[in-house]
Design a protein around this motif. Structure first.
Motif, PDB file in Angstrom:
ATOM      1  N   THR A  29       0.835  -1.196   0.000  1.00  0.00           N
ATOM      2  CA  THR A  29       0.000   0.000   0.000  1.00  0.00           C
ATOM      3  C   THR A  29       0.872   1.250   0.000  1.00  0.00           C
ATOM      4  O   THR A  29       1.754   1.400   0.856  1.00  0.00           O
ATOM      5  N   LYS A  30       0.607   2.122  -0.961  1.00  0.00           N
ATOM      6  CA  LYS A  30       1.401   3.347  -1.090  1.00  0.00           C
ATOM      7  C   LYS A  30       0.461   4.548  -1.186  1.00  0.00           C
ATOM      8  O   LYS A  30      -0.384   4.613  -2.076  1.00  0.00           O
ATOM      9  N   VAL A  31       0.639   5.469  -0.243  1.00  0.00           N
ATOM     10  CA  VAL A  31      -0.221   6.655  -0.161  1.00  0.00           C
ATOM     11  C   VAL A  31       0.665   7.889  -0.251  1.00  0.00           C
ATOM     12  O   VAL A  31       1.682   7.981   0.453  1.00  0.00           O
ATOM     13  N   LEU A  32       0.270   8.826  -1.097  1.00  0.00           N
ATOM     14  CA  LEU A  32       0.959  10.115  -1.163  1.00  0.00           C
ATOM     15  C   LEU A  32       0.136  11.129  -0.381  1.00  0.00           C
ATOM     16  O   LEU A  32      -1.051  11.332  -0.673  1.00  0.00           O
ATOM     17  N   VAL A  33       0.752  11.739   0.620  1.00  0.00           N
ATOM     18  CA  VAL A  33       0.080  12.767   1.413  1.00  0.00           C
ATOM     19  C   VAL A  33       0.549  14.129   0.896  1.00  0.00           C
ATOM     20  O   VAL A  33       1.731  14.460   0.983  1.00  0.00           O
ATOM     21  N   ASP A  34      -0.356  14.860   0.314  1.00  0.00           N
ATOM     22  CA  ASP A  34      -0.134  16.160  -0.327  1.00  0.00           C
ATOM     23  C   ASP A  34       0.684  16.013  -1.613  1.00  0.00           C
ATOM     24  O   ASP A  34       1.461  15.063  -1.777  1.00  0.00           O
ATOM     25  N   CYS A  35       0.449  16.954  -2.527  1.00  0.00           N
ATOM     26  CA  CYS A  35       1.047  16.844  -3.868  1.00  0.00           C
ATOM     27  C   CYS A  35       1.299  18.252  -4.410  1.00  0.00           C
ATOM     28  O   CYS A  35       0.697  18.676  -5.382  1.00  0.00           O
ATOM     29  N   GLY A  36       2.204  18.961  -3.741  1.00  0.00           N
ATOM     30  CA  GLY A  36       2.503  20.346  -4.118  1.00  0.00           C
ATOM     31  C   GLY A  36       3.388  20.444  -5.352  1.00  0.00           C
ATOM     32  O   GLY A  36       3.845  19.432  -5.897  1.00  0.00           O
ATOM     33  N   ASN A  37       3.644  21.685  -5.765  1.00  0.00           N
ATOM     34  CA  ASN A  37       4.445  21.902  -6.969  1.00  0.00           C
ATOM     35  C   ASN A  37       5.846  21.313  -6.799  1.00  0.00           C
ATOM     36  O   ASN A  37       6.492  21.484  -5.781  1.00  0.00           O
ATOM     37  N   GLY A  38       6.259  20.582  -7.826  1.00  0.00           N
ATOM     38  CA  GLY A  38       7.563  19.915  -7.812  1.00  0.00           C
ATOM     39  C   GLY A  38       7.520  18.480  -7.336  1.00  0.00           C
ATOM     40  O   GLY A  38       8.480  17.730  -7.532  1.00  0.00           O
ATOM     41  N   VAL A  39       6.408  18.068  -6.728  1.00  0.00           N
ATOM     42  CA  VAL A  39       6.350  16.735  -6.105  1.00  0.00           C
ATOM     43  C   VAL A  39       6.321  15.621  -7.152  1.00  0.00           C
ATOM     44  O   VAL A  39       6.961  14.573  -6.957  1.00  0.00           O
TER      45      VAL A  39
END
Ligand SMILES: [Zn+2]
Ligand SMILES: [Zn+2]
Length: 254
Positions: A29-39
């Motif tokens: 299981t892989k979760v990305l928390v937040d996805c701001g510029n450059g991510v």
């Protein structure tokens, strides 16, 4: 559970950096928390973006959402994902922000075309595989949610989102193995608890860690134009446990 810093910068990126983005992995299981510029580019340096099961957004500020747009284009026009769309969990009202931005370049449904989208109910939290996320609203310039992230292995990681001084964050973080909390403001700024602010000084961040009794404090969302070692020391003066400043690519196994 492994936590990896994909991006740590506040509203503008550090040199060669990225804004807010944290990868949480537990087994498959892989979760990305937040996805701001450059991510998105930094994420692709870590893994195949199609492996992400879900993205969870703390609040709809640019430095936490803007790379959802290239992520969406990659899912729509890039190599196909076999397991259907990943899930995007937005805070209440967050989808309208994404539709407005995408609509300004004539693709209002861009995000929904790429992700299964859900506006989470903060009191109910979010579960992805064996990763459970509990939410608490924290003071900021828009509605923002801190997250307590845990697995069946009992490990507890707390991410403070962007926030001012907050009893709700102390309660959420109580007993956490790692508290990652913003220290956006410079260490020298007088910490006035009465001041109405949506951000923390390092001393205020350290006080939250102290009050919550966490195992380790990680400061983040502090620009590389600040004296980051000075910020770390200021937090360490009020929190007795280990204190570190987040760095691009650093990770913790809980
Ligand atoms: Zn931010
Ligand atoms: Zn913000």
């Amino acid at each position: 559970m492994r936590i990896t810093v994909i991006g740590r910068s506040p509203a503008w990126q550090d040199a060669n950096g990225a804004c807010s983005g944290y990868l949480v992995e537990s087994g498959e299981t892989k979760v990305l928390v937040d996805c701001g510029n450059g991510v998105f580019g930094k994420l692709r340096g870590q893994l195949d973006h199609r492996e992400i099961n879900a993205v969870v957004i703390s609040h709809p500020h640019g430095d936490h959402i803007l790379d959802l747009f290239p992520f969406a284009y990659a899912l729509i026009y890039g190599p196909p994902r076999t397991a259907g769309k990943p899930i995007l969990y937005m805070p209440p009202g967050g989808m309208e922000v994404l539709r407005t931005i995408a609509g300004s370049f004539d693709k209002e449904t861009l995000i929904e075309d790429a992700f299964d989208t859900i506006e989470y109910v903060p009191d109910e939290g979010v579960t992805v595989g064996d990763i459970a996320i509990e939410m608490a609203e924290v003071p900021h310039f828009t509605r923002a949610y801190a997250m307590a992230i845990s697995t069946s292995a009992q490990a507890k990681f707390v991410y403070g989102a962007d926030c001012g001084v907050s009893d709700a964050l102390v309660a959420l973080a109580r007993g956490a193995d790692v508290l990652m909390v913003e220290a956006t403001l410079p260490a020298g700024l007088p910490a006035d608890p009465q001041a109405e602010s949506g951000h923390l000084t390092p001393v205020q961040a350290g006080q939250i860690a102290h009050d919550a009794g966490v195992g380790r404090l990680v400061l983040t969302h502090a620009s590389d134009v600040l004296d980051l070692e000075g910020s770390r020391q200021a937090a360490a003066a009020v929190f007795a446990g280990p204190v570190e400043m987040s760095a691009q690519g650093s990770s913790w196994d809980l």
